[in-house]
Design a protein around this motif. Structure first.
Motif, mmCIF file in Angstrom:
data_model
loop_
_atom_site.group_PDB
_atom_site.id
_atom_site.type_symbol
_atom_site.label_atom_id
_atom_site.label_comp_id
_atom_site.label_asym_id
_atom_site.label_seq_id
_atom_site.Cartn_x
_atom_site.Cartn_y
_atom_site.Cartn_z
ATOM 1 N N ALA B 39 -3.856 -0.654 11.132
ATOM 2 C CA ALA B 39 -4.228 -0.593 9.717
ATOM 3 C C ALA B 39 -3.488 -1.631 8.887
ATOM 4 C CB ALA B 39 -3.948 0.800 9.162
ATOM 5 N N GLY B 40 -2.458 -2.251 9.458
ATOM 6 C CA GLY B 40 -1.734 -3.282 8.730
ATOM 7 C C GLY B 40 -0.337 -2.860 8.280
ATOM 8 N N LYS B 41 0.152 -1.712 8.760
ATOM 9 C CA LYS B 41 1.486 -1.251 8.347
ATOM 10 C C LYS B 41 2.566 -2.248 8.774
ATOM 11 C CE LYS B 41 1.521 2.687 10.624
ATOM 12 N NZ LYS B 41 0.277 2.698 11.417
ATOM 13 N N SER B 42 2.514 -2.619 10.059
ATOM 14 C CA SER B 42 3.495 -3.556 10.594
ATOM 15 C C SER B 42 3.409 -4.903 9.891
ATOM 16 C CB SER B 42 3.237 -3.767 12.085
ATOM 17 O OG SER B 42 4.301 -3.273 12.826
ATOM 18 N N THR B 43 2.206 -5.365 9.673
ATOM 19 C CA THR B 43 2.006 -6.663 9.037
ATOM 20 C C THR B 43 2.585 -6.653 7.619
ATOM 21 O OG1 THR B 43 -0.014 -6.923 10.306
ATOM 22 C CG2 THR B 43 0.287 -8.393 8.426
ATOM 23 N N LEU B 44 2.303 -5.571 6.876
ATOM 24 C CA LEU B 44 2.823 -5.477 5.515
ATOM 25 C C LEU B 44 4.355 -5.472 5.534
ATOM 26 C CD1 LEU B 44 2.607 -5.039 2.490
ATOM 27 C CD2 LEU B 44 2.282 -2.593 2.900
ATOM 28 N N LEU B 45 4.941 -4.653 6.422
ATOM 29 C CA LEU B 45 6.400 -4.572 6.514
ATOM 30 C C LEU B 45 7.010 -5.937 6.853
ATOM 31 C CD1 LEU B 45 7.160 -1.285 8.443
ATOM 32 C CD2 LEU B 45 8.198 -2.015 6.311
ATOM 33 N N ARG B 46 6.421 -6.579 7.861
ATOM 34 C CA ARG B 46 6.971 -7.851 8.319
ATOM 35 C C ARG B 46 6.735 -8.981 7.329
ATOM 36 N NH1 ARG B 46 7.210 -5.175 13.043
ATOM 37 N NH2 ARG B 46 8.419 -6.125 14.724
ATOM 38 N N SER B 47 5.768 -8.818 6.443
ATOM 39 C CA SER B 47 5.587 -9.854 5.419
ATOM 40 C C SER B 47 6.661 -9.709 4.345
ATOM 41 C CB SER B 47 4.188 -9.770 4.815
ATOM 42 O OG SER B 47 4.080 -8.605 4.030
ATOM 43 N N LEU B 48 7.261 -8.511 4.243
ATOM 44 C CA LEU B 48 8.273 -8.280 3.212
ATOM 45 C C LEU B 48 9.587 -8.975 3.543
ATOM 46 C CD1 LEU B 48 7.676 -4.528 2.282
ATOM 47 C CD2 LEU B 48 6.946 -6.572 1.047
ATOM 48 N N ALA B 218 -5.702 1.466 5.375
ATOM 49 C CA ALA B 218 -6.780 1.538 6.357
ATOM 50 C C ALA B 218 -7.448 0.188 6.409
ATOM 51 C CB ALA B 218 -7.791 2.617 5.972
ATOM 52 N N LYS B 219 -7.639 -0.318 7.589
ATOM 53 C CA LYS B 219 -8.281 -1.620 7.792
ATOM 54 C C LYS B 219 -7.660 -2.706 6.917
ATOM 55 C CE LYS B 219 -12.670 0.395 9.110
ATOM 56 N NZ LYS B 219 -14.131 0.378 8.964
ATOM 57 N N PHE B 224 -4.557 4.515 -0.508
ATOM 58 C CA PHE B 224 -3.883 5.590 -1.244
ATOM 59 C C PHE B 224 -2.519 5.081 -1.679
ATOM 60 C CE2 PHE B 224 -0.774 9.023 -1.424
ATOM 61 C CZ PHE B 224 -1.389 9.893 -2.306
ATOM 62 N N ASP B 225 -2.123 5.426 -2.900
ATOM 63 C CA ASP B 225 -0.798 5.041 -3.373
ATOM 64 C C ASP B 225 -0.365 6.089 -4.390
ATOM 65 O OD1 ASP B 225 1.518 3.913 -4.242
ATOM 66 O OD2 ASP B 225 0.656 1.960 -4.763
ATOM 67 N N GLY B 226 0.590 6.926 -4.016
ATOM 68 C CA GLY B 226 1.007 7.955 -4.951
ATOM 69 C C GLY B 226 2.083 8.832 -4.361
ATOM 70 N N SER B 227 2.430 9.891 -5.107
ATOM 71 C CA SER B 227 3.483 10.774 -4.633
ATOM 72 C C SER B 227 2.917 11.673 -3.542
ATOM 73 C CB SER B 227 4.017 11.614 -5.790
ATOM 74 O OG SER B 227 3.035 12.534 -6.176
ATOM 75 N N ILE B 239 -7.502 7.742 4.599
ATOM 76 C CA ILE B 239 -6.570 6.887 5.347
ATOM 77 C C ILE B 239 -6.947 6.824 6.817
ATOM 78 C CG2 ILE B 239 -4.173 6.608 6.084
ATOM 79 C CD1 ILE B 239 -3.327 8.043 3.510
ATOM 80 N N TYR B 240 -7.178 7.995 7.403
ATOM 81 C CA TYR B 240 -7.363 8.029 8.859
ATOM 82 C C TYR B 240 -8.818 7.993 9.280
ATOM 83 C CZ TYR B 240 -2.400 8.918 9.341
ATOM 84 O OH TYR B 240 -1.047 8.810 9.317
ATOM 85 N N GLY B 241 -9.726 8.167 8.353
ATOM 86 C CA GLY B 241 -11.136 8.151 8.696
ATOM 87 C C GLY B 241 -11.556 9.415 9.400
ATOM 88 N N ALA B 242 -10.607 10.312 9.639
ATOM 89 C CA ALA B 242 -10.892 11.583 10.305
ATOM 90 C C ALA B 242 -9.705 12.487 10.073
ATOM 91 C CB ALA B 242 -11.113 11.380 11.796
ATOM 92 N N GLU B 243 -9.888 13.751 10.364
ATOM 93 C CA GLU B 243 -8.788 14.702 10.213
ATOM 94 C C GLU B 243 -7.745 14.420 11.291
ATOM 95 O OE1 GLU B 243 -7.600 17.717 7.688
ATOM 96 O OE2 GLU B 243 -9.645 16.994 7.755
#
Lengths: 268, 263
Positions: B39-48, B218-219, B224-227, B239-243
């Protein structure tokens, strides 16, 4: 209970084909070996039969070995040992930077990596005996040309092995060091080298053992050491002294090899 | 404070790992990134911290206006600790030696060739003590358990005196009980020292419990961005496209999401 199905028969056919392929390959290899032996005159029974007695004659002249000149060999033996150590030290100093520049993961770029690889192959493709002759011509007889020949030829070998060890380090600690702000140089000193030091030590110690044996041969072209005594004894056809020197060298090789094994254990 | 401005990452094979994303991470906040694999979690983290280069947009940090500038990047990295899923330690080096590599960003040039100073060694030992491993300080890292190795990873980040810690699935390779302990250690330290954290996780339960803020991806896009309290069933589905099977760290993501976004 399983009945043989069409699928099973197919698998068995496939298996038989694989076995036959292997057998064919082994057959070809055996044929090539016989061809090579024939080409080099091994099947010339006449020569071998005549060679037997000549060999026996030589062997009989070698016993008993004559150790009477042993005092004269101590100095050259120390020279040989010093040559092997000095050659190894020089080889390390030249190899390590070349290896770091040659390994793709530590090299600044592809062109540098490729040219360092080329230098290393060039160095290793010149036999040390040839290098010995060249250096004897350049700096004169003695241990120095031997050391230079050993170091330069070995750089080609050692550098290649170093580079391979460096190439296969775990890349993950390298990324961690970069993430903490380490420079390219710091990544090498604190993430690459700590991983490969035992391997580098291993390679180096093997090379030292090899240097001791190789430096006896180098003496033959005038590059000092015990090899020089060996060729001198051969020239005056004193086979009893030749055998004594060979036994001495053998003993020293055993000592050097076990010292190397002990060192390797310490550095694990 | 660190923020991304229309940060976008397209890999050479054409995969868009991160769509133009603008996010601001406040000082001291514990942010959890959620999302299926790819989903891009690693990419976002590593871009930071510039381990992944942006193909468009930029990252602005406290000490670096633009991470593309090498000196600014280095200043930023030395104040940014990173904790990895596979801990990324040198197995044959001691705990202390591994932790000390966190100080490299503060050294320059030839200083590197000298041993670490006594002050730095004490600081490293403080960090080791803080993660509860002081009696293992001179042990080789490959002799430690997975949870202990991850603690060493946290100590290595801590010794940087970071303003920000990035953690890429720090507990994904650990059993649930160890995962819980390691994550609450990380959370406790960040809260006590006022260190901002961006942590990617698989476990919704952990995210709800520790996060000040949840960012769902996702993708390659923020969905989603919130508490944590705002993360309901509908948001999870987005986020997950499924339960997702809650509390199952090995839950495999729906197949249609794993293929990523081939543009």
């Amino acid at each position: 209970m399983l009945a043989p199905s069409a699928g099973h028969i197919g698998i068995l056919h496939e298996h038989r084909r694989a076995v036959l392929r292997h057998a064919g390959l082994v057959g070809v290899i055996v044929l090539v070996c016989f061809g090579a032996l024939w080409l080099t005159g091994f099947f010339d029974a006449q020569r071998l039969i005549e060679g037997g007695p000549a060999l026996g004659q030589l062997a009989s002249e070698m016993v008993p070995p004559d150790f009477s000149r042993w005092r004269a060999w101590v100095g050259p033996l120390v020279d040989t040992l010093a040559m092997s150590i000095a050659g190894t030290a020089l080889a390390i100093v030249i190899s390590l930077p070349l290896a770091l520049l040659a390994a793709p993961n530590t090299s600044p770029n592809f062109a540098v990596s490729q040219s360092c690889r080329l230098i290393l192959s060039a160095l290793r493709s010149v036999p040390e005996l040839i290098m010995g002759i060249v250096f004897v011509a350049a700096v004169g007889f003695g241990a120095l040309p031997g050391v230079l020949a050993l170091a330069l030829h070995s750089t080609g070998m050692v550098g290649k092995f170093y580079a391979e060890a460096i190439e296969h380090v775990d890349p993950r600690p390298l990324e961690a060091a970069r993430a903490a702000g380490a420079s390219r140089f710091q990544v090498i000193t604190h993430a690459v080298l700590p991983q490969v030091l035992p391997q580098l030590a291993d390679i180096t110690i093997y090379r030292w053992e090899y240097h001791f044996r190789a430096s006896t041969v180098l003496g033959i072209v005038g590059a000092g050491g015990i090899g020089f005594e060996l060729i001198a004894a051969l020239r005056v056809i004193r086979y009893d002294q030749v055998s004594a020197i060979l036994i001495t060298i053998l003993l020293c090789v055993v000592v050097v090899d076990s010292l190397g094994a002990w060192l390797r254990k310490q550095l694990k | 404070m660190i923020r991304t401005e229309q940060a976008e990452v397209v890999y050479p094979n054409g995969t868009r790992a991160l769509a133009a994303t603008s996010l601001t991470f406040a000082p001291g906040a514990f942010t959890v990134l959620l999302g299926p694999s790819g989903a891009g979690k690693s990419t976002l983290l590593r871009s930071l911290n510039g381990l992944v280069r942006l193909t468009a947009g930029k990252v602005v940090a406290e000490e670096a206006d633009d991470l593309r500038e090498p000196h600014a990047l280095r200043r930023h990295r030395r104040r940014t600790g990173m904790v990895f899923q596979q801990h990324q330690l040198i197995g044959r080096a001691t705990v202390l030696a591994n932790v000390l590599t966190g100080r490299l960003g503060y050294h320059s040039g030839l200083r590197t060739l000298l041993p670490f100073s006594a002050t730095e060694k004490r600081r490293a030992l403080d960090a080791v003590a803080r993660v509860g491993l002081i009696e293992y300080a001179l042990r080789r890292c490959d002799q430690l358990s997975g949870g202990q190795q991850q603690r060493v990873g946290i100590a290595r980040a801590l010794v940087q005196e970071p303003a920000l810690i990035l953690a890429d699935e720090p507990v994904a390779s650990l059993d649930p009980a160890t995962a819980e302990r390691v994550l609450s250690l990380l959370h406790g330290i960040c809260k006590a020292d006022g260190i901002a954290a961006v942590v990617s996780l698989h476990q919704l339960e952990f995210a709800r419990r520790f996060a000040d803020r949840i960012v769902g991806l996702a993708k390659g896009a923020v969905v989603f961005d919130g508490s944590p309290s705002k993360l309901g069933r509908a948001e999870t589905l987005r986020i997950y496209g499924a339960e997702p099977a809650d509390n199952d760290e090995d839950s495999e993501e729906p197949l249609q999401l794993k293929t990523g976004t081939h543009a």
